[in-house]
Scaffold this motif. Structure first.
Motif, PDB file in Angstrom:
ATOM      1  N   VAL A 169       0.925  -1.095  -0.189  1.00  0.00           N
ATOM      2  CA  VAL A 169      -0.071   0.133   0.074  1.00  0.00           C
ATOM      3  C   VAL A 169       0.703   1.271   0.098  1.00  0.00           C
ATOM      4  O   VAL A 169       0.579   2.288  -0.880  1.00  0.00           O
ATOM      5  CB  VAL A 169      -0.922  -0.012   1.157  1.00  0.00           C
ATOM      6  N   ARG A 170       2.099   1.232   0.707  1.00  0.00           N
ATOM      7  CA  ARG A 170       3.036   2.441   0.843  1.00  0.00           C
ATOM      8  C   ARG A 170       3.563   2.504  -0.788  1.00  0.00           C
ATOM      9  O   ARG A 170       3.599   3.802  -1.083  1.00  0.00           O
ATOM     10  CB  ARG A 170       4.012   2.337   1.951  1.00  0.00           C
ATOM     11  N   SER A 181      -7.127   0.773  -3.422  1.00  0.00           N
ATOM     12  CA  SER A 181      -7.705  -0.344  -2.785  1.00  0.00           C
ATOM     13  C   SER A 181      -7.166  -1.534  -2.612  1.00  0.00           C
ATOM     14  O   SER A 181      -5.680  -1.684  -2.799  1.00  0.00           O
ATOM     15  CB  SER A 181      -8.532  -0.509  -4.265  1.00  0.00           C
ATOM     16  N   LEU A 182      -7.827  -2.266  -1.950  1.00  0.00           N
ATOM     17  CA  LEU A 182      -6.987  -3.652  -1.417  1.00  0.00           C
ATOM     18  C   LEU A 182      -6.459  -4.406  -2.736  1.00  0.00           C
ATOM     19  O   LEU A 182      -5.764  -5.144  -2.717  1.00  0.00           O
ATOM     20  CB  LEU A 182      -8.096  -4.509  -0.577  1.00  0.00           C
ATOM     21  N   GLU A 183      -7.507  -4.470  -3.740  1.00  0.00           N
ATOM     22  CA  GLU A 183      -7.202  -5.299  -4.747  1.00  0.00           C
ATOM     23  C   GLU A 183      -5.844  -4.738  -5.568  1.00  0.00           C
ATOM     24  O   GLU A 183      -4.930  -5.703  -5.982  1.00  0.00           O
ATOM     25  CB  GLU A 183      -8.214  -5.281  -5.861  1.00  0.00           C
ATOM     26  N   ARG A 184      -5.756  -3.464  -5.483  1.00  0.00           N
ATOM     27  CA  ARG A 184      -4.669  -2.737  -6.147  1.00  0.00           C
ATOM     28  C   ARG A 184      -3.227  -3.310  -5.247  1.00  0.00           C
ATOM     29  O   ARG A 184      -2.113  -3.442  -5.886  1.00  0.00           O
ATOM     30  CB  ARG A 184      -4.534  -1.181  -6.195  1.00  0.00           C
ATOM     31  N   ALA A 185      -3.173  -3.308  -3.983  1.00  0.00           N
ATOM     32  CA  ALA A 185      -2.469  -3.613  -3.165  1.00  0.00           C
ATOM     33  C   ALA A 185      -1.998  -5.247  -3.440  1.00  0.00           C
ATOM     34  O   ALA A 185      -0.651  -5.601  -3.398  1.00  0.00           O
ATOM     35  CB  ALA A 185      -2.600  -3.351  -1.705  1.00  0.00           C
ATOM     36  N   GLU A 278     -13.417   4.477  -0.351  1.00  0.00           N
ATOM     37  CA  GLU A 278     -12.518   3.959  -1.833  1.00  0.00           C
ATOM     38  C   GLU A 278     -11.436   3.303  -1.467  1.00  0.00           C
ATOM     39  O   GLU A 278     -10.803   2.710  -2.591  1.00  0.00           O
ATOM     40  CB  GLU A 278     -12.350   5.323  -2.550  1.00  0.00           C
ATOM     41  N   GLY A 279     -10.753   3.138  -0.215  1.00  0.00           N
ATOM     42  CA  GLY A 279      -9.809   2.339  -0.263  1.00  0.00           C
ATOM     43  C   GLY A 279      -9.162   2.581   1.000  1.00  0.00           C
ATOM     44  O   GLY A 279      -9.697   2.855   2.183  1.00  0.00           O
TER      45      GLY A 279
END
Length: 791
Positions: A169-170, A181-185, A278-279
């Protein structure tokens, strides 16, 4: 990370060997694998390292005849540092190892510039020759504080996978104010350049954290007992882990997560992330672990010290570089002068001094009127020993004081290790006619130990590698004995392809070894695979490391002529009739080659894919496993018919049988077979089982004692058949060639020893279990490779 270093100049010129300086060596400032990194870049004698990130990297190298002007370009980071080249030639280490010629060996100054753009780190390195006294490094631009705010204290508290999800996430949040978003991480996590991350499959975020799948049957009672025992051990370790997660959840006031998706509640409760619709957003000033968890004063101080240590590590590297490049490896100045050269505040300079003193890379002495003397040291001495004597690592991974000792003792008692001896009663005996005077009933480990010693002694001898390769005479019948020869022939490491015609061995053609593998390759020169086709024998060596492009594929035609099929091959699949070859290359392409006319077609839509691999050809269709770092992070199987758009399948396949079209897929509950008509069979057997040509058998190989196990697809593997192999028969031993199916009934089993010398090969009839011993088709360092026939 950016990495540049000296390489041999084409002229062979280099500085005298006694010109080295231990304070400027590549590992100056390192102890037990730990070192000072520098905030932007550090350089020394023959090396330069840039403190990069996991972004994509573009590098520009420049050589100037004078000091280049400082341009008004938007470089966010800039530093000038000396660089000593002992060869006059440098290389940018990476997939291509780009070489760059300097103006001979000597001392240079290099201006290292860095600009960050979206997903890119763009570097520019400008070199120019200098003379006279060496000026220490000077920092010209910084876009952020030199002290990094990393909540390293949470690294010792949070579970490993949860910590790395936070790191993803960072990374995604760097340079943007948008929520992540969690999916992006999760995509970033899967795309991370670690092998274990690439093995993750879709749905891993929802996988149960606290259930360990039971082992599947192998067909061997001793292996099943051992696997069962290891499963009990894994279950005990999981129970320990669950207990620690439970206590952490209670301290943070959230329920125990059942999967990694729910584990983000730990990061939010810890104050590391802020959640919205949103995330997630990264907290600008993360709270300390001691305050949130209510730890004891001793552990609060310990974790605060760790956070300070990690945050100042890079800046301490800059301070060390100042001293290392100064005359006498010492520099004296005021705090204001050091802060100006480092381009930091005086407060930050005073903040890093305790860390510099603690790390012992640089000693510090304070004089009257605020002058400070910094002296470089090449290595920390005995620091690790003293740290362990102080007990700094005691209970490092246990931030809580209320350890449940009774539970852990009970779990430890369940995990007592027991040796499971191999149960020879579960294996059929070796037939008398398969034994010979070289067999060792105990497994031959003494002989192999002697072979290893002989091999490494020969490797240490320089004369071994200076000896020119022998030229062998043409093939003769007396060399191969009276046993039935390999059906499609074999390849020998002197470059000859030998086939049998009318019962007599003949040399079909000859190819050059260096066209197939790099010079001096370990153990075996030659291809990894040899395939029969109606147009000749295809030889290919797979590019296993992506760093060299000299691995080539060749077609030895029926008239003996040799033509190239390209290099950089990852996988190679053949159609049932032998006319077409599906080739996956290191350029992330999949090509279909028609050997009849030499035409080539490239699979479309692979521009952004990562390591696509062809896994089979059937009925004119190519099956490819592909993934993308942005759109498809998880491997997926696609089917492509040339001239049409590829289509995605619903299941991830591992291999497709070119004879029947039966596809093999792996599942946690065993193996899944998908017939060409779409019918499926699930076999609850060892997930390492391979599919034999014809789609009727799955088989595995075991060692100590050596045996092959066959599972019939039609009875769902309930009655495995075991064939005991002689102790000297060990395919793929120490990188040797793989087994080759002559047809759907007969299997050729080659074997080598540690030094690369061939052992006797065997032909196995999988229906009757009969083994036929074949001659040793080769000599020392001449390991034969059997050709895989067309079925």
């Amino acid at each position: 990370m950016l990495s540049v270093g000296d390489v041999e100049h084409r002229s062979g010129a280099r500085a005298p060997d006694d010109a080295g300086d231990e304070f400027l060596g590549r590992y100056a400032g390192y102890s037990d694998g730990r070192g000072l990194t520098g905030t932007i870049a550090r350089a020394g004698e023959g090396w330069l390292q840039g403190a990069g990130s996991w972004r994509r990297t573009a590098v520009r190298l420049e050589l100037h005849t004078a000091v280049p002007a400082i341009e008004d370009e938007p470089w966010c980071e800039a530093v000038e540092t000396p660089y000593v080249s002992r060869t006059g030639s440098i290389a940018l280490y990476g997939p291509d190892d780009l070489k760059f010629e300097l103006d001979g060996f000597g001392t240079y100054r290099v201006r290292v510039l860095l600009r960050r753009e979206d997903e890119w780190n763009r570097w520019c390195l400008r070199f120019w020759r200098t003379s006279g006294p060496v000026e220490p490094p000077r920092w010209l631009a910084r876009s952020a504080s030199a002290i990094v705010l990393v909540p390293a204290d949470w690294r010792k508290v949070l579970p490993g996978r949860v910590w790395w999800l936070y790191q993803m996430v960072r990374m995604e949040a760097a340079g943007t104010d948008a929520p992540i978003s969690l999916e992006r991480a999760a995509v970033r996590y899967v795309s991370f350049p670690w092998p274990r991350h690439r093995e993750l499959e879709e749905g891993w975020l929802e996988a149960d954290l606290w259930t360990v799948p039971e082992p599947l049957p192998t067909g061997h009672a001793d292996l099943d007992r051992k696997n069962r025992h290891e499963w009990r051990e894994a279950t005990g370790r999981t129970a320990k882990k669950k207990n620690k997660w439970r206590r952490l959840s209670e301290r943070l006031g959230v329920p125990l997560p059942a999967n990694l998706r729910e584990s983000f509640t730990l990061l939010v409760a810890a104050g590391l992330l802020h959640a919205d619709a949103e995330g997630y957003r990264v907290a600008a000033t993360p709270p300390t672990a001691g305050d949130i968890l209510g730890l004891s004063p001793k552990k609060r101080a310990k974790y605060a010290k760790r956070r300070h240590h990690v945050g100042h590590l890079s800046l301490a590297g800059d301070v060390h570089a100042l001293a290392a490049w100064s005359p006498g490896h010492a520099i004296t100045g005021t705090a204001a002068e050091f802060a100006e050269r480092l381009l930091i505040s005086i407060e930050d300079f005073h903040s890093v001094l305790p860390h510099v003193r603690e790390e012992e890379f640089t000693t510090m002495r304070t004089g009257p009127d605020d002058p400070i003397t910094l002296t470089a040291r090449s290595r920390r001495k005995d620091r690790e020993d003293r740290r362990y004597r102080r007990g700094d690592d005691a209970d490092e991974h246990d931030p809580f004081d209320d350890e449940d000792a009774e539970l852990l003792q009970a779990l430890d008692a369940q995990q007592a290790w027991h040796e499971w001896p191999a149960d020879d009663a579960t294996l059929p005996p070796i037939p008398d006619w398969a034994e010979h005077e070289d067999s060792d009933p105990e497994g031959g480990w003494e002989d192999r130990l002697a072979e290893a010693k002989e091999f490494f002694e020969r490797q240490d001898s320089e004369e071994q590698w200076k000896t020119p390769r022998r030229e062998y005479p043409e093939a003769g019948a007396e060399e191969f004995g009276s046993a039935d020869p390999p059906k499609a022939g074999l390849f020998r490491c002197d470059g000859r392809v030998i086939v049998w015609r009318g019962g007599e061995p003949q040399t079909l053609g000859r190819t050059v070894r260096r066209d197939l593998t790099p010079k001096g390759s370990f153990l075996r020169d030659g291809p990894d695979i040899a395939l029969e086709t109606p147009y000749g024998i295809v030889l290919a060596a797979f590019d296993k490391n992506d760093f060299e492009d000299w691995w080539q594929a060749r077609l030895v035609q029926q008239d003996g002529t040799v033509c190239g099929l390209g290099g950089g091959i990852r996988t190679l699949q053949r159609s049932c009739d032998g006319r077409n070859m599906a080739i996956s290359t290191q350029d992330d392409e999949v090509r279909l080659v028609d050997l009849a006319d030499g035409s080539t077609q490239t699979m479309p839509g692979l521009e952004n894919d990562r390591r696509p691999e062809a896994i089979g050809i059937f009925a004119g269709q190519v099956y490819v496993n592909r993934s993308s770092a942005t759109k498809r992070p998880y491997p997926q199987t696609w089917r492509w018919r040339p001239g049409q758009a590829p289509e995605q399948l619903d299941v991830l396949l591992q291999w497709v049988d070119p004879v029947t079209g039966t596809a093999l897929a792996a599942r946690k509950d065993g193996r899944l077979l998908i017939a060409a008509d779409g019918t499926t069979r699930r076999l609850p057997i060892d997930p390492s089982a391979r599919l034999a040509p014809g789609g009727r058998l799955l088989y595995t190989m075991r060692r100590d004692p050596h045996a092959l196990t066959f599972f019939d697809v039609h009875d769902l593997g309930r009655n495995p058949r075991i064939v005991r192999l002689p102790p000297d028969c060990d395919p793929r031993y120490f990188g040797g060639p793989d087994m080759v199916w002559e047809d759907t009934r007969h299997l050729l089993i080659p074997s080598t020893d540690l030094s690369g010398a061939p052992r006797p090969s065997y032909r196995l009839d999988v229906q009757t279990g009969r083994l036929e011993r074949l001659p040793v088709y080769g000599r020392q360092d001449d390991i034969p490779l059997f050709v895989q026939p067309v079925f």
